[in-house]
Write a protein that holds these residues in place. Structure first.
Motif, PDB file in Angstrom:
ATOM      1  N   SER A  93       0.846  -1.247   0.088  1.00 29.50           N
ATOM      2  CA  SER A  93      -0.045  -0.172   0.185  1.00 29.50           C
ATOM      3  C   SER A  93       0.872   1.330  -0.300  1.00 29.50           C
ATOM      4  O   SER A  93       0.681   2.434  -0.786  1.00 29.50           O
ATOM      5  CB  SER A  93      -0.891   0.070   1.387  1.00 29.50           C
ATOM      6  OG  SER A  93      -1.509   1.248   1.159  1.00 29.50           O
ATOM      7  N   ILE A  94       1.735   1.519   1.073  1.00 21.55           N
ATOM      8  CA  ILE A  94       2.743   2.385   1.535  1.00 21.55           C
ATOM      9  C   ILE A  94       3.704   2.515  -0.351  1.00 21.55           C
ATOM     10  O   ILE A  94       3.968   3.723  -0.810  1.00 21.55           O
ATOM     11  CB  ILE A  94       3.667   2.238   2.187  1.00 21.55           C
ATOM     12  CG1 ILE A  94       3.005   1.998   2.976  1.00 21.55           C
ATOM     13  CG2 ILE A  94       4.604   3.710   2.101  1.00 21.55           C
ATOM     14  CD1 ILE A  94       3.819   2.122   4.947  1.00 21.55           C
ATOM     15  N   ALA A  95       4.023   1.049  -0.749  1.00 23.60           N
ATOM     16  CA  ALA A  95       5.035   1.098  -2.297  1.00 23.60           C
ATOM     17  C   ALA A  95       3.665   2.018  -3.838  1.00 23.60           C
ATOM     18  O   ALA A  95       4.459   2.899  -4.513  1.00 23.60           O
ATOM     19  CB  ALA A  95       5.786   0.035  -2.690  1.00 23.60           C
ATOM     20  N   GLU A  96       2.612   1.370  -3.204  1.00 27.09           N
ATOM     21  CA  GLU A  96       1.718   2.130  -4.191  1.00 27.09           C
ATOM     22  C   GLU A  96       1.521   3.220  -4.325  1.00 27.09           C
ATOM     23  O   GLU A  96       1.558   4.175  -5.440  1.00 27.09           O
ATOM     24  CB  GLU A  96       0.167   1.286  -4.073  1.00 27.09           C
ATOM     25  CG  GLU A  96      -0.505   1.374  -5.353  1.00 27.09           C
ATOM     26  CD  GLU A  96      -1.027   2.950  -6.006  1.00 27.09           C
ATOM     27  OE1 GLU A  96      -1.692   3.247  -7.303  1.00 27.09           O
ATOM     28  OE2 GLU A  96      -1.105   3.636  -4.888  1.00 27.09           O
ATOM     29  N   PHE A  97       1.064   3.682  -3.380  1.00 32.43           N
ATOM     30  CA  PHE A  97       1.114   5.297  -3.117  1.00 32.43           C
ATOM     31  C   PHE A  97       2.041   5.982  -3.634  1.00 32.43           C
ATOM     32  O   PHE A  97       2.354   7.488  -3.336  1.00 32.43           O
ATOM     33  CB  PHE A  97       0.644   5.590  -2.010  1.00 32.43           C
ATOM     34  CG  PHE A  97      -0.996   5.747  -1.155  1.00 32.43           C
ATOM     35  CD1 PHE A  97      -1.547   6.915  -1.947  1.00 32.43           C
ATOM     36  CD2 PHE A  97      -1.349   4.405  -0.779  1.00 32.43           C
ATOM     37  CE1 PHE A  97      -2.779   6.500  -1.890  1.00 32.43           C
ATOM     38  CE2 PHE A  97      -2.921   4.499  -0.757  1.00 32.43           C
ATOM     39  CZ  PHE A  97      -3.781   5.934  -1.148  1.00 32.43           C
ATOM     40  N   PHE A 137      -7.360  -5.642  -4.803  1.00 38.14           N
ATOM     41  CA  PHE A 137      -6.961  -5.263  -5.419  1.00 38.14           C
ATOM     42  C   PHE A 137      -6.527  -4.735  -6.502  1.00 38.14           C
ATOM     43  O   PHE A 137      -7.436  -5.383  -7.453  1.00 38.14           O
ATOM     44  CB  PHE A 137      -5.410  -6.662  -5.536  1.00 38.14           C
ATOM     45  CG  PHE A 137      -4.479  -6.577  -4.289  1.00 38.14           C
ATOM     46  CD1 PHE A 137      -3.570  -5.824  -3.090  1.00 38.14           C
ATOM     47  CD2 PHE A 137      -4.702  -8.001  -3.533  1.00 38.14           C
ATOM     48  CE1 PHE A 137      -3.024  -6.256  -2.487  1.00 38.14           C
ATOM     49  CE2 PHE A 137      -4.543  -7.330  -1.748  1.00 38.14           C
ATOM     50  CZ  PHE A 137      -3.900  -6.254  -1.268  1.00 38.14           C
ATOM     51  N   PHE A 138      -6.118  -3.081  -7.176  1.00 32.88           N
ATOM     52  CA  PHE A 138      -6.751  -2.818  -8.603  1.00 32.88           C
ATOM     53  C   PHE A 138      -5.390  -2.083  -8.924  1.00 32.88           C
ATOM     54  O   PHE A 138      -4.586  -1.491  -8.343  1.00 32.88           O
ATOM     55  CB  PHE A 138      -8.481  -2.253  -8.178  1.00 32.88           C
ATOM     56  CG  PHE A 138      -8.051  -0.945  -8.026  1.00 32.88           C
ATOM     57  CD1 PHE A 138      -7.785   0.152  -8.499  1.00 32.88           C
ATOM     58  CD2 PHE A 138      -8.173  -1.059  -6.806  1.00 32.88           C
ATOM     59  CE1 PHE A 138      -8.137   1.193  -7.665  1.00 32.88           C
ATOM     60  CE2 PHE A 138      -8.389   0.897  -5.686  1.00 32.88           C
ATOM     61  CZ  PHE A 138      -8.185   1.290  -6.160  1.00 32.88           C
ATOM     62  N   THR A 139      -5.355  -1.781 -10.379  1.00 36.04           N
ATOM     63  CA  THR A 139      -4.596  -0.961 -10.945  1.00 36.04           C
ATOM     64  C   THR A 139      -4.861   0.627 -10.927  1.00 36.04           C
ATOM     65  O   THR A 139      -5.897   0.224 -11.677  1.00 36.04           O
ATOM     66  CB  THR A 139      -3.976  -1.650 -12.403  1.00 36.04           C
ATOM     67  OG1 THR A 139      -3.786  -2.766 -12.058  1.00 36.04           O
ATOM     68  CG2 THR A 139      -3.172  -0.701 -12.601  1.00 36.04           C
ATOM     69  N   HIS A 167       3.825  -2.303 -14.227  1.00 36.53           N
ATOM     70  CA  HIS A 167       5.350  -2.848 -13.237  1.00 36.53           C
ATOM     71  C   HIS A 167       4.630  -2.019 -12.138  1.00 36.53           C
ATOM     72  O   HIS A 167       5.910  -2.223 -10.961  1.00 36.53           O
ATOM     73  CB  HIS A 167       6.569  -2.769 -14.058  1.00 36.53           C
ATOM     74  CG  HIS A 167       6.628  -0.432 -13.848  1.00 36.53           C
ATOM     75  ND1 HIS A 167       6.560  -0.425 -15.504  1.00 36.53           N
ATOM     76  CD2 HIS A 167       7.559  -0.128 -12.739  1.00 36.53           C
ATOM     77  CE1 HIS A 167       6.697   1.068 -14.522  1.00 36.53           C
ATOM     78  NE2 HIS A 167       7.571   0.826 -13.706  1.00 36.53           N
ATOM     79  N   GLU A 168       4.469  -0.841 -11.524  1.00 35.83           N
ATOM     80  CA  GLU A 168       3.608  -0.599 -10.399  1.00 35.83           C
ATOM     81  C   GLU A 168       2.941  -1.269  -9.753  1.00 35.83           C
ATOM     82  O   GLU A 168       2.579  -1.691  -9.937  1.00 35.83           O
ATOM     83  CB  GLU A 168       3.408   0.849 -10.425  1.00 35.83           C
ATOM     84  CG  GLU A 168       3.874   2.000 -10.791  1.00 35.83           C
ATOM     85  CD  GLU A 168       3.664   3.611 -11.529  1.00 35.83           C
ATOM     86  OE1 GLU A 168       4.449   3.960 -11.211  1.00 35.83           O
ATOM     87  OE2 GLU A 168       2.654   3.897 -12.151  1.00 35.83           O
ATOM     88  N   PRO A 169       3.252  -0.758  -8.514  1.00 31.42           N
ATOM     89  CA  PRO A 169       2.547  -2.281  -7.182  1.00 31.42           C
ATOM     90  C   PRO A 169       0.807  -1.735  -7.664  1.00 31.42           C
ATOM     91  O   PRO A 169       0.240  -0.720  -7.942  1.00 31.42           O
ATOM     92  CB  PRO A 169       2.597  -1.663  -5.907  1.00 31.42           C
ATOM     93  CG  PRO A 169       3.724  -0.781  -6.124  1.00 31.42           C
ATOM     94  CD  PRO A 169       4.154  -0.449  -7.422  1.00 31.42           C
ATOM     95  N   GLN A 170       0.369  -2.902  -7.326  1.00 30.17           N
ATOM     96  CA  GLN A 170      -1.312  -2.742  -7.167  1.00 30.17           C
ATOM     97  C   GLN A 170      -1.881  -2.093  -5.916  1.00 30.17           C
ATOM     98  O   GLN A 170      -0.949  -1.752  -4.980  1.00 30.17           O
ATOM     99  CB  GLN A 170      -2.405  -3.332  -7.474  1.00 30.17           C
ATOM    100  CG  GLN A 170      -2.311  -4.716  -8.815  1.00 30.17           C
ATOM    101  CD  GLN A 170      -3.122  -4.999  -9.250  1.00 30.17           C
ATOM    102  OE1 GLN A 170      -3.251  -6.250  -8.660  1.00 30.17           O
ATOM    103  NE2 GLN A 170      -3.692  -5.093  -9.694  1.00 30.17           N
ATOM    104  N   GLN A 171      -3.395  -1.133  -6.665  1.00 25.00           N
ATOM    105  CA  GLN A 171      -3.632   0.005  -4.534  1.00 25.00           C
ATOM    106  C   GLN A 171      -3.966  -1.482  -4.229  1.00 25.00           C
ATOM    107  O   GLN A 171      -4.839  -2.414  -4.927  1.00 25.00           O
ATOM    108  CB  GLN A 171      -4.206   0.804  -5.350  1.00 25.00           C
ATOM    109  CG  GLN A 171      -4.629   1.944  -4.746  1.00 25.00           C
ATOM    110  CD  GLN A 171      -5.164   2.945  -5.376  1.00 25.00           C
ATOM    111  OE1 GLN A 171      -5.532   3.121  -5.814  1.00 25.00           O
ATOM    112  NE2 GLN A 171      -5.069   3.513  -4.487  1.00 25.00           N
ATOM    113  N   PHE A 172      -4.023  -1.444  -2.783  1.00 22.98           N
ATOM    114  CA  PHE A 172      -4.948  -2.274  -2.120  1.00 22.98           C
ATOM    115  C   PHE A 172      -6.363  -0.803  -1.773  1.00 22.98           C
ATOM    116  O   PHE A 172      -6.136   0.114  -1.106  1.00 22.98           O
ATOM    117  CB  PHE A 172      -4.240  -2.718  -0.914  1.00 22.98           C
ATOM    118  CG  PHE A 172      -4.955  -3.258   0.497  1.00 22.98           C
ATOM    119  CD1 PHE A 172      -5.752  -4.525   0.599  1.00 22.98           C
ATOM    120  CD2 PHE A 172      -5.543  -1.918   2.010  1.00 22.98           C
ATOM    121  CE1 PHE A 172      -6.623  -4.991   1.117  1.00 22.98           C
ATOM    122  CE2 PHE A 172      -6.812  -3.088   2.240  1.00 22.98           C
ATOM    123  CZ  PHE A 172      -7.158  -4.502   2.274  1.00 22.98           C
TER     124      PHE A 172
END
Ligand SMILES: C[S@@+](CC[C@H](N)C(=O)[O-])C[C@H]1O[C@@H](n2cnc3c(N)ncnc32)[C@H](O)[C@@H]1O
Length: 247
Positions: A8-12, A185-187, A194-199
């Motif tokens: 979650s932190i990586a996505e934001f 989880f969604f994009t 390649h970006e992490p998905q959002q929770f």
């Protein structure tokens, strides 16, 4: 730190999220937020803006002459918020902070806000409950707490998810921290693959009400954004207006 929280932190912290929220800071308060703040927040006092992002709600609250303490778990959100404050020559109090373990004394704030479904972005039912416990702790008696969630209703998509949730998690014990019924989880729109998905945990109003009561909040009102004159959102959004009991 758990995997879901890290993700979650990586996505934001991703480039796409940062660009999105840099623009979002300019949007200011939604019509629904303006109404709720006018109707329920005290006319002056100290406000805790939880999950402030880049300051979309912080700057307008400062303009309304509130003292605002704004926190976000993602350091790069705080960096951008501070940059914006510097450019606009606004004195603001932004810092990195975690909703489930607030760095403030008890009974400090007149009101608190966790806007744009940020509370749903905390993985794990117990952690979301912990965040509510922390919020009620730092509010003064009679203090107001406002936050929003999606509105999960039973439809075919959720019936399918319900089956996979119960078969995977309940029968076979494949239950990770980010595996509550309602978790998705969604994009993010415009994100690179390649970006992490959002929770996000898509909450139901019934569950959220129950949790609020369990932690001791009085629920003053639950209203959809549309009932507050705000038709700007792509999906139904529920506002919860709560109060820490007077004693
Ligand atoms: C949907 S964004 C909304 C940002 C901002 N409030 C707005 O409306 O533009 C949710 C924010 O909550 C933050 N957040 C998520 N979990 C958090 C936590 N446990 N503690 C503090 N902030 C959190 C995210 O980093 C993100 O900036």
């Amino acid at each position: 730190m758990t995997e879901a929280k890290q993700q979650s932190i990586a996505e934001f912290s991703s480039k796409t999220a940062q660009a999105t929220y840099r623009t979002a800071a300019e949007a200011g308060l939604w019509l629904s937020e303006v109404k709720v703040i006018e109707d329920y927040f005290p006319k002056k006092g100290i406000i805790l803006d939880i999950g402030c992002g880049t300051g979309r709600t912080t700057f307008p609250l400062l303009k309304k002459k509130y003292a605002v303490v704004a926190i976000d778990i993602v350091p790069s959100m705080i960096t951008i918020a501070r940059e914006i404050a510097e450019v606009k020559k606004i004195q603001a109090n932004f810092s990195v902070g975690e909703a489930t373990s607030l760095q403030f004394s008890s009974n400090m704030f007149d009101a608190a806000l966790f806007s744009f479904n940020g509370w749903e972005q905390i993985p794990g039912r117990q952690n979301r409950e912990k965040a509510l416990r922390e919020t009620i702790r730092v509010l003064k008696h009679g203090g107001i707490y406002v936050f929003t969630t999606h509105k999960r209703t039973l439809n075919i998509r959720w019936i399918q998810r319900w089956f996979s949730f119960y078969i995977g998690a309940k029968l076979f014990g494949i239950k990770k921290e980010a595996c509550d019924y309602g978790d998705v989880f969604f994009t993010r729109k415009g994100a690179n693959p390649h970006e992490p998905q959002q929770f996000i945990h898509i909450a139901s109003v019934r569950d959220t009400r129950k949790t609020l009561k369990k932690v001791g909040f009085d629920i003053l009102k639950v209203a959809m954004a549309t009932e507050l004159g705000d038709n700007e959102h792509e999906y139904p959004m529920a506002f919860y207006i709560c109060r820490k009991p007077l004693q």
